[in-house]
Design an enzyme around this catalytic site. Structure first.
Site, PDB file in Angstrom:
ATOM      1  CE  LYS A   1      -4.529  -1.344   1.642  1.00 46.94           C
ATOM      2  NZ  LYS A   1      -5.613  -1.994   2.313  1.00 46.94           N
TER       3      LYS A   1
ATOM      4  CE  LYS B   1      -6.035  -9.204  -2.368  1.00 47.96           C
ATOM      5  NZ  LYS B   1      -5.671  -8.555  -1.095  1.00 47.96           N
TER       6      LYS B   1
ATOM      7  CE  LYS C   1     -13.765  -4.772  -0.617  1.00 44.96           C
ATOM      8  NZ  LYS C   1     -13.324  -4.334   0.819  1.00 44.96           N
TER       9      LYS C   1
HETATM   10  P1  TYM Z   1     -10.037  -6.408   3.434  1.00 50.61           P
HETATM   11  O1  TYM Z   1     -11.567  -5.811   4.315  1.00 50.61           O
HETATM   12  O2  TYM Z   1      -9.056  -6.408   2.744  1.00 50.61           O
HETATM   13  O3  TYM Z   1     -10.843  -8.119   2.819  1.00 50.61           O
HETATM   14  C1  TYM Z   1     -12.280  -8.867   4.060  1.00 50.61           C
HETATM   15  C2  TYM Z   1     -11.814 -10.288   4.002  1.00 50.61           C
HETATM   16  O4  TYM Z   1     -11.831 -11.093   2.500  1.00 50.61           O
HETATM   17  C3  TYM Z   1     -10.246 -11.388   2.560  1.00 50.61           C
HETATM   18  N1  TYM Z   1      -9.950 -11.254   0.878  1.00 50.61           N
HETATM   19  C4  TYM Z   1      -9.757 -12.364   0.183  1.00 50.61           C
HETATM   20  N2  TYM Z   1      -9.942 -13.634   0.633  1.00 50.61           N
HETATM   21  C5  TYM Z   1      -9.731 -14.570  -1.296  1.00 50.61           C
HETATM   22  N3  TYM Z   1      -9.421 -13.919  -1.816  1.00 50.61           N
HETATM   23  C6  TYM Z   1      -8.987 -12.824  -1.962  1.00 50.61           C
HETATM   24  N4  TYM Z   1      -9.349 -12.129  -3.065  1.00 50.61           N
HETATM   25  C7  TYM Z   1      -9.936 -12.273  -1.388  1.00 50.61           C
HETATM   26  N5  TYM Z   1      -9.619 -10.743  -0.916  1.00 50.61           N
HETATM   27  C8  TYM Z   1      -9.412 -10.780   0.539  1.00 50.61           C
HETATM   28  C9  TYM Z   1      -9.751 -11.504   3.885  1.00 50.61           C
HETATM   29  O5  TYM Z   1      -8.641 -12.207   3.413  1.00 50.61           O
HETATM   30  C10 TYM Z   1     -10.267 -10.516   4.818  1.00 50.61           C
HETATM   31  O6  TYM Z   1     -10.752 -11.854   4.940  1.00 50.61           O
HETATM   32  N6  TYM Z   1      -7.750  -5.797   7.443  1.00 50.61           N
HETATM   33  C11 TYM Z   1      -8.234  -7.231   7.098  1.00 50.61           C
HETATM   34  C12 TYM Z   1      -9.987  -6.369   8.238  1.00 50.61           C
HETATM   35  C13 TYM Z   1     -10.061  -6.686   9.468  1.00 50.61           C
HETATM   36  C14 TYM Z   1      -9.835  -7.590   9.788  1.00 50.61           C
HETATM   37  C15 TYM Z   1     -10.118  -7.184  11.577  1.00 50.61           C
HETATM   38  C16 TYM Z   1     -10.279  -9.172  10.083  1.00 50.61           C
HETATM   39  C17 TYM Z   1      -9.919  -5.693  10.068  1.00 50.61           C
HETATM   40  N7  TYM Z   1      -9.702  -6.457  11.408  1.00 50.61           N
HETATM   41  C18 TYM Z   1     -10.015  -8.265  12.383  1.00 50.61           C
HETATM   42  C19 TYM Z   1      -9.720  -9.871  10.732  1.00 50.61           C
HETATM   43  C20 TYM Z   1      -9.577  -9.630  12.043  1.00 50.61           C
HETATM   44  C21 TYM Z   1      -8.958  -6.440   5.570  1.00 50.61           C
HETATM   45  O7  TYM Z   1      -8.191  -5.562   5.103  1.00 50.61           O
HETATM   46  O8  TYM Z   1      -9.891  -7.283   5.539  1.00 50.61           O
END
Ligand code: TYM
Length: 335
Positions: free
Chosen positions: A118, A200, A203
């Site tokens: 990022k 990957k 979004k």
């Molecule tokens: P975020 O918002 O980027 O993504 C949410 C969840 O989706 C999963 N994910 C994917 N899984 C499979 N293939 C993909 N291409 C893919 N893109 C995203 C992510 O692994 C995630 O599980 N930091 C975290 C949010 C967060 C969080 C937490 C998660 C904040 N606090 C505490 C668990 C526990 C994030 O940015 O996820």
């Protein structure tokens, strides 16, 4: 005498409200959240504070937070079974994040691949929040003494640092935090871009064909699947080097519950055109009930507000216990 009821294990997970969820978010994480509700005490949250680490348009973010909340409910997360809340409504998250940031090392934060990615992508805004992001995520998890954290594969490093921070804190002050485990499924944990299957699905991808959004119409979904990058062979088999086909097979398998062998048999002797069409149709069928429910929920804003207020109240109550314990341990006067 009745045996004492065993305490259920707890689950916490979160998702950022930056834009509509992708098929990756759904298949890799959110789809797995609802089934856990029957066996675990679950807390699920919209990680709105995390999304401020990248510049957001305020009115758009406000809308996306509500949409993300509605999307969780539409995906089967049930506010009567789980605590479903918005991170910024529960003040203990930032409170604990500060304390944990004092137990997180500069060196370990510098090694986070998400930070490096990022920072490169937003070179004009490499802010302190982006750097300390893992301390806030650790706080999200540790506040609820979570046993399990269901996430996609890209969050593995953040879970490891959470465990390191918790172990370090416990080592200094005695047992304070439960050490959580990640729950990363074998299938779907890393859904790849349809345009570049070595990347990957994300979004923030600039190519609209790279990514299926949960808000995409059936036509768009089918079109995107048809355009998915594959290879020059014409064999639907799961094999190293066939990243595009492997990704489509994973998507099809998770949506239809068919094994790779069944899929290989189903498409033996058929071309990629038929297969891509079938993948598109399976995704459309998977998303249709969620999309319908999402629309219904977005017309019930009072209900959504009621749910997130109750969720915040409960989350505050539970997380306060951990917070008070931490404040006491580090030597603050608990007011
Ligand atoms: P975020 O918002 O980027 O993504 C949410 C969840 O989706 C999963 N994910 C994917 N899984 C499979 N293939 C993909 N291409 C893919 N893109 C995203 C992510 O692994 C995630 O599980 N930091 C975290 C949010 C967060 C969080 C937490 C998660 C904040 N606090 C505490 C668990 C526990 C994030 O940015 O996820």
């Amino acid at each position: 005498m009745e045996a004492a009821k065993e305490k259920r294990k707890s689950v916490l997970s979160g998702i950022q409200p930056t834009g509509t969820f992708t098929l990756g978010n759904y298949l890799g994480a959110v789809k797995n959240w609802a089934p856990l509700q029957d066996d675990y005490d679950c807390a699920y949250m919209i990680a709105d504070l995390h999304s401020l680490t990248v510049r957001q348009e305020p009115a758009k973010l406000r809308r996306q937070i509500l949409e993300a909340y509605a999307m969780l409910l539409a995906s089967g997360v049930d506010p009567n079974k789980s605590i479903v809340f918005i991170q910024s409504h529960v003040k203990t998250h930032t409170e604990l994040a500060w304390i944990l940031s004092c137990y997180t090392q500069f060196g370990e934060l510098s090694r986070m691949t998400q930070f490096k990615d990022k920072a490169q992508k937003h070179a004009d805004n490499v802010n302190a929040g982006l750097f300390t992001y893992p301390s806030l995520m650790a706080a999200d998890i540790l506040l609820y003494q979570a046993d399990l954290v269901p996430v996609g594969a890209d969050q593995k490093q953040h879970l490891e640092i959470t465990r390191d921070i918790a172990n370090r804190f416990n080592g200094i002050y005695g047992n304070t935090f439960n050490i959580p485990d990640g729950l990363i499924l074998k299938a779907g944990a890393k859904i790849m871009s349809l345009a570049d299957p070595q990347k990957k699905m994300s979004k923030s991808d600039e190519n609209p064909n790279a990514c299926i959004l949960l808000s995409d119409t059936p036509d768009t979904i089918i079109k995107k699947c048809k355009r998915a990058v594959t290879d020059s062979e014409a064999e639907v088999v799961y094999r190293e080097g066939k990243d595009g086909i492997n990704n489509l097979m994973t998507i099809y398998s998770v949506c239809t519950k068919k094994s790779f062998e069944e899929i290989e048999r189903e498409f033996s002797g058929k071309g990629y055109g038929d297969f891509k069409m079938a993948v598109g149709e399976a995704v459309v069928a998977e998303l249709k009930p969620i999309q319908d429910e999402f629309k219904r929920l977005m017309d019930s804003k009072d209900y959504l507000e009621d749910c997130y207020r109750k969720g915040a109240e409960l989350a505050t109550k539970i997380s306060r216990r951990t917070m008070d314990k931490v404040n006491k341990k580090v030597g603050l006067i608990v007011g």
